[in-house]
Design an enzyme around this catalytic site. Sequence first.
Site, PDB file in Angstrom:
ATOM      1  N   LYS A  27      26.334  23.420  16.835  1.00  0.00           N
ATOM      2  CA  LYS A  27      26.003  21.997  16.849  1.00  0.00           C
ATOM      3  C   LYS A  27      26.741  21.288  17.981  1.00  0.00           C
ATOM      4  CE  LYS A  27      29.497  21.119  13.296  1.00  0.00           C
ATOM      5  NZ  LYS A  27      29.771  20.537  11.977  1.00  0.00           N
ATOM      6  N   TYR A 254      40.057  -0.788  37.587  1.00  0.00           N
ATOM      7  CA  TYR A 254      39.539  -1.978  36.909  1.00  0.00           C
ATOM      8  C   TYR A 254      40.666  -2.811  36.300  1.00  0.00           C
ATOM      9  CZ  TYR A 254      34.651  -0.518  37.147  1.00  0.00           C
ATOM     10  OH  TYR A 254      33.398  -0.180  37.572  1.00  0.00           O
TER      11      TYR A 254
END
Length: 357
Positions: A27, A254
Amino acid sequence: DYNALKGNVDMLRSILPPYCKLMPALKADAYGHGALQMAEALQEMGVDAFCVACVQEGVLLRRYGIRGAILVLGYTHPQEFALLLQYDLTQTVVDYAYALQLNSYGADFPVHIGIDTGMHRLGERSENLERVAAMFQMEHLRIDGIFTHLCASDTLDPCSQAYTEAQVQAFCTLLRGLEEKGVACPKVHMQASYGVLHYPHLAGDYARVGIALYGVLSTKEDTARFREKLRPVLSLKARVAAVKTLHAGESAGYGMQFHAEGEMQLAVLTIGYADGLPRALSGGVGSVLIHGRKARVVGRVCMDQTLVDISGIEDVRAGDTAVCIGRDGAQEISAADLAQQAGTITNEILSRLGARL
């Protein structure tokens, strides 16, 4: 690392009885490792049963030629029942009402019945013997397996051990009840990775190994405990895209979060949080390895790029390799290290590695 994967498979098989087969969990793109690559390698090692989270993951494996049983552990919407049939996928019966839905579709489905013994997620409650027995009488359900999930097997404190024992007892009581009703029990499984490592004596017909198969465990402490037995299969590397000089007082990244106290060198790396590098590593929390030395993250991890401090690391150039997970010389950064720094578990770090990688 194919050899690491093979070693992990051999180790897990060695602590289980011969009749218990591995059913690797592929998965989330095999916990970020690449489901197709992992399935192909595992098939070469004689593995012929797999489990996935959703029908789409199973379809992908089939389309690329993966054989053997593929068990869908999660819920499949009735609109997608046709995919189960078309691609020969085995569906988990998540409860009695869902069994009725599957049976009423009018086609024969191979299924495993999920049993809730205490996690209270998917599965029919273990005390509902009559309902479980009734599923075996449904015309269109071909019941190939029955399983539960041990939700506290990852820790061995007395409380967790007692809860695991209660889950096992509830499951076994149900199985005995079915036998007393004349119901022939199919394949049985209850262990995931920690169940195999901590409770190998609970072996059923399958073991749904996930994180341990990939050579790490959920925490740094657990990974260290099994370091001599399990080897990481995955490493994660990025390129240096550019080298920048930052002058005293200048900011980088940033929000002007980082300010240089003196002149320094930065490397711009071709990886960011869209690739699965946690943003929580920002501000010097995390680091990478360049030329065998640690370079700490500077400022905020960006979506596509990350800045690291390479002051004092000589001859760094564009195109050089930065190791985010793995070894470089004598130094190593593990997935468990990243998980600890980001305040999460290794499973999340690996399973969120982006498809762009």
